[in-house]
Design a protein around this motif. Structure first.
Motif, PDB file in Angstrom:
ATOM      1  N   GLU A 268       0.788  -1.237   0.000  1.00 24.18           N
ATOM      2  CA  GLU A 268       0.000   0.000   0.000  1.00 24.18           C
ATOM      3  C   GLU A 268       0.823   1.292   0.000  1.00 24.18           C
ATOM      4  O   GLU A 268       0.335   2.318   0.479  1.00 24.18           O
ATOM      5  CB  GLU A 268      -0.894  -0.010   1.248  1.00 24.18           C
ATOM      6  N   HIS A 301      -8.295  -3.638  -0.602  1.00 22.46           N
ATOM      7  CA  HIS A 301      -7.490  -3.675   0.626  1.00 22.46           C
ATOM      8  C   HIS A 301      -6.376  -2.624   0.581  1.00 22.46           C
ATOM      9  O   HIS A 301      -6.219  -1.824   1.515  1.00 22.46           O
ATOM     10  CB  HIS A 301      -6.907  -5.080   0.787  1.00 22.46           C
ATOM     11  N   HIS A 305      -5.992   0.981   2.775  1.00 21.39           N
ATOM     12  CA  HIS A 305      -4.855   1.310   3.639  1.00 21.39           C
ATOM     13  C   HIS A 305      -4.523   2.804   3.618  1.00 21.39           C
ATOM     14  O   HIS A 305      -3.867   3.301   4.525  1.00 21.39           O
ATOM     15  CB  HIS A 305      -3.612   0.539   3.196  1.00 21.39           C
ATOM     16  N   GLU A 324      -3.601  -3.907   9.716  1.00 21.96           N
ATOM     17  CA  GLU A 324      -3.961  -5.058   8.888  1.00 21.96           C
ATOM     18  C   GLU A 324      -5.306  -5.670   9.278  1.00 21.96           C
ATOM     19  O   GLU A 324      -6.126  -5.979   8.418  1.00 21.96           O
ATOM     20  CB  GLU A 324      -2.855  -6.111   8.917  1.00 21.96           C
ATOM     21  N   TYR A 385      -3.682 -10.778  10.596  1.00 24.52           N
ATOM     22  CA  TYR A 385      -4.595 -10.305   9.557  1.00 24.52           C
ATOM     23  C   TYR A 385      -6.035 -10.764   9.815  1.00 24.52           C
ATOM     24  O   TYR A 385      -6.924  -9.964  10.043  1.00 24.52           O
ATOM     25  CB  TYR A 385      -4.148 -10.822   8.172  1.00 24.52           C
TER      26      TYR A 385
HETATM   27 ZN    ZN Z   1      -2.692  -4.930   4.385  1.00 23.10          ZN
END
Ligand code: ZN
Ligand code: PHE
Length: 877
Positions: A268, A301, A305, A324, A385
């Motif tokens: 990211e 995702h 971020h 995360e 995660y």
């Molecule tokens: Zn991530």
């Protein structure tokens, strides 16, 4: 590489940085084998001992020059070691200039600056920036960056970094220069650069406040027409984040680059996301429905971020789940809204059980917020995660969606531009809602999967139904004593007609349909219950726990047919099938005959599902799929590898044989005749059609081979091709080699598609699989330096082929250990990930235990072993 014993880093030892960096000015003179990096840092003392030295991280750097406030230093004014540059007697505020040379071409670890095919790219999370220049490489040092890239104009026409492109200059002599400035202070792990001869696809997005954002995806030439789905996913993500959370993008440009060699899924970096090409490139002929779904969720995702990770980042790497867990939660919500929420939930729970539960019950078990590590790369785990995302999801359950949104708003109000902790996040949630979440917070610090046992009693006279709920978490490494957690359980009671009864209880633990289990043992009594109900518990899998209940087979069949919660309907089928398979395995392992008659009621329940017109095909496909061999193994005291494989295969054959007509009908009814579209609706039909095909061919006999080959030849999209080919890899006969060869001939120039071909052969349960896998390591398309290839062949074999990986003679373990040892000297991060499966050795029989241990011992004994592999292997023993 470390030859001395690696050091453990502890959360308890956290100290704020001695020096902060306000601004960074970097200049790269890009050459594959010798890139010179000039760094000018504006530093200021913010902690540490007064007068203490300035210590900067740096690894594998060839230091050419050090200047402080424009004056060149020489030793002993400074000193270098394997991993640091120390400047003695630094001023309280200073300009530090260093010049280093690095060799990106020789960087096989793919951390820092490296070359993939012919392009330059970077990967700095977690600690890659220190392999680019000397820097306080920790996330709580946030600075603004100005980056000058200089390189050959023909070889690197595209040169990108974070933020805005402020100037481009022709330098003459075939070289050019690009300057980028990122106005948002960021930690070094979010730095990125890319340089190469790349094709570009462009689109635009207008944010809710009217900002025009240019969106660009850069790919290797020839892949331009495979970016549409990724671009569309990006636009939908940007819109969704505004609608759901009011979060808007903050720059005029957002770039994505797809690279072939990448250790993880994607990264990211601020306004310059770098992706494993596998999660960008797709079209009907090369990508499966699962690939499309992955692209959608990973693009989202990484985009998400930008707020949860970049604008607010982690104080230290123990807080990794701060960004995360939260960002996985957000991408799961996004996918649920884009597709079917129940189907997404089932898929996520399957993944959690496949990866996180075994981790949490094994030697590498750690809390969502770990308190110690040797190598941070090893903590990008399913626990941080996926369990982290479950913890966030439970907070939303406790606070409600509005309360959760309020909490998130307060979190950004308080912490935008800061590097913070999981405590800060929970405090914002608690304060915004006036709630005390201190008990709940144990989920962050306590490892292990809680086991909840539910027993029921019905009092016909009082028309009362009482549940006794008990929770227990087994000891995990470093945590022998466990405390009760706050477990929110959604509960339903089904009446005789299958409908939900009204829940009435005077127990304080009940709140709507939610029971708050906070102690070791609690009881809840429901009144006004006319007959003994059927219990549905942990609906939606609202808490990441293992459950024991006193439900009967008939209860499970009833829930499969009637539960108003789709997740619970699916779950009942999984529990039922698991129960049958466990019994058969136990019987087989002790030489007794099983009870195949007991399976008929289950087959009838499967038939019901298939014929239930109220259910969508995607759900049906999941509901008729048996739990994996790995899942069944985990429910048994000893993993009887061969028996589990035999029992599951036999049950599949039985279902296939008993329901032939139904599966044929399902195949016909779900054939997609319209042109391919990567929609959830079409994907669902293909999933059911292919699940039916798999049942019809479950005996892998000559008829099966014919049917699968027909399907293979007819397929006009990768999903159907792979479904047929995965059956054909199991059969004996000419169809197998014909299909494998046809596929290879068609796709040998497409590395991404060839990964699928490798993986299918690696997961075949046939006895000769290992010899095929070994031969495939010599295939011209295989390359041990490419992580995707390693994962497709070695990874798939070790992690998704239990019956062959755990071959009795230990050949699978030997192969894995050999591969890990070879890989460790090239790419430790990927090597360490491969060897995790050996950590479950305690779960197997004595012979396998010994063989698995000796494979681990052989790895630990390698004289020059990375910290990555050392940590995983030594902790596994
Ligand atoms: Zn991530
Ligand atoms: N931060 C990345 C993500 O989750 C994962 C990643 C970690 C990528 C380390 C590369 C290296 O989106």
């Amino acid at each position: 590489m470390k030859t001395d014993l690696p050091q453990t880093v502890r959360l308890a030892d956290y100290e704020p940085p001695a020096f902060s960096v306000d601004a960074v000015d970097l200049t790269f003179d890009l050459e594959p084998q010798r890139t010179v990096v000039t760094a000018v840092l504006q530093l200021r003392r913010t902690g540490g001992a007064p007068g203490g030295p300035l210590v900067l991280d740096g690894e594998n750097l060839d230091l050419l020059e050090v200047l402080v406030n424009g004056k060149k230093l020489s030793p002993p004014a400074y000193e270098t070691s394997e991993d640091a540059l120390t400047v003695f007697d630094p001023p309280e505020a200073l300009t530090l200039e260093t010049r280093v040379a690095i060799n990106p071409k020789a960087n096989t670890r793919l951390e820092g600056l490296y070359v993939s095919n012919t392009m330059f790219c970077t990967q700095c999370e977690a600690e890659g920036f220190r392999r680019i220049t000397y820097f306080p490489d920790r996330p709580d040092v946030m600075a603004t960056y100005r980056v000058t890239l200089r390189g050959d104009k023909a070889a690197y026409p595209v040169m990108l970094s974070n933020g805005n492109n402020v100037s481009n200059t022709d330098l003459g002599g075939g070289r050019h220069e690009a300057v980028w400035e990122d106005p948002f202070p960021k930690p070094s792990y979010l730095f990125a650069l890319v340089a190469g001869d790349l094709a570009m696809v462009e689109d635009r997005f207008k944010t809710q406040s009217g900002r025009d954002v240019t969106l660009r995806i850069f790919v290797e030439h020839g892949n331009e027409d495979r970016c549409d789905y990724a671009m569309d996913s990006l636009i939908r993500s940007m819109r969704w984040d505004e609608e759901r959370f009011g979060l808007e993008y903050d720059l005029d440009i957002f770039n994505i680059v797809a690279v072939s060699d990448f250790n993880m899924g994607a990264m990211e970096n601020k306004s310059l996301n770098v992706f494993n090409a596998k999660y960008i490139l797709a079209d009907a002929s090369t990508a499966t429905d699962a690939d499309f779904a992955n692209i959608e969720s990973i693009v989202a995702h990484e985009y998400f971020h930008n707020w949860t990770g970049n604008r607010v980042t982690c104080r230290d790497w123990f807080q990794l789940s701060l960004k995360e867990g939260l960002t996985v939660f957000r991408d799961q919500e996004f996918s649920s809204d884009q597709r079917s929420r129940p189907v997404k939930r089932i898929q996520d729970v399957r993944a959690l059980r496949a990866r996180q539960f075994p981790e949490d019950s094994g030697p590498l078990s750690h809390p969502v917020r770990p308190d110690a590590y040797i190598e941070i790369n090893n903590f990008y785990t399913a626990t941080v995660y996926e369990k982290g995302a479950e913890v966030i999801g439970m907070m939303q359950t406790l606070l409600g969606q509005d309360g959760f949104n309020d909490g998130l708003r307060l979190y950004f109000e308080r912490h935008d531009g800061q590097a913070v902790t999981c405590d800060d996040f929970v405090a914002a949630m608690a304060d915004a809602n006036g709630k005390d979440l201190s008990h709940f917070k144990r989920w962050y610090s306590q490892s292990g999967t809680p086991e909840v046992t539910v027993t029921s009693a019905y009092d016909a006279g009082k028309k009362a139904y009482t549940l006794t709920l008990e929770q227990m978490t087994r000891p995990t490494p470093g945590q022998s004593e466990k405390q009760p957690l706050h477990i929110p359980l959604r509960i339903g009671l089904l009446g005789a007609n299958g409908g939900d009864l009204d829940l009435v209880s005077d127990s304080g633990a009940l709140d709507g349909g939610l029971v708050h289990l906070t102690e070791e043992r609690q009881t809840v009594t429901f009144t006004n219950i006319p007959d003994r109900p059927v219990l549905s518990v942990n609906r939606g899998f609202g808490a990441p726990i293992a459950l024991n209940t006193d439900q009967t087979d008939a209860d499970l069949a009833f829930l499969m047919a009637h539960d108003s919660d789709p997740f619970a309907r699916w779950e009942a089928g999984q529990q039922y099938a698991t129960r049958l398979m466990k019994a058969a395995v136990t019987a087989m392992a002790s030489g007794e005959a099983g009870d195949p008659k007991g399976q008929d009621a289950f087959v009838a329940a499967v038939k019901n599902i298939l014929e239930d017109n109220s259910l969508d095909p995607a759900f049906k496909a999941l509901a008729i799929t048996l739990p994996t061999e790995e899942f069944v193994g985990e429910q048994l005291p000893v993993v009887h590898v061969d028996e589990i494989h035999a029992v599951r295969a036999a049950l599949r054959r039985k279902i296939g044989a008993d329901l032939q007509a139904e599966f044929r009908a399902a195949m016909a009814a779900n054939e997609v005749r319209e042109p391919f579209a990567p929609t959830a609706e079409q994907a669902g039909r293909r999933a059911l059609r292919n699940a039916a095909l798999a049942y019809l061919t479950a005996d892998y006999g000559p008829e099966a081979a014919k049917l699968a080959k027909e399907s293979f030849d007819r397929a006009d999209n990768m999903t159907d091709t792979i479904a047929a080919l995965s059956i054909l890899t199991e059969v004996d006969g000419p169809e197998r080699s014909a299909a494998l060869e046809a596929f290879e001939t068609r796709w040998k120039d497409n590395a991404q598609v060839m990964d699928k071909w490798f993986a299918l052969q690696a997961v075949a349960s046939r006895p000769d699989t290992l010899s095929h896998v070994k031969a495939l390591t010599k295939h011209p398309c295989f390359d041990i330096r490419n992580p995707n290839k390693v994962r497709s062949l070695v990874g798939a074999f070790a992690m998704a082929n239990p019956v062959r990986f755990h071959a009795k003679d230990g050949s699978g373990y030997t192969f894995l250990a050999d591969s890990v040892i070879e890989l460790d000297s090239l790419n430790p991060q990927v090597a360490a990930r491969m060897l995790g499966t050996l950590g479950s050795w305690r779960r197997y029989d004595a012979d396998r235990q010994a063989l698995m241990r000796s494979a681990l011992e052989r790895i630990v004994a390698v004289p020059v072993l990375s910290k990555d592999s050392y940590e995983i292997a030594s902790k596994s023993l």
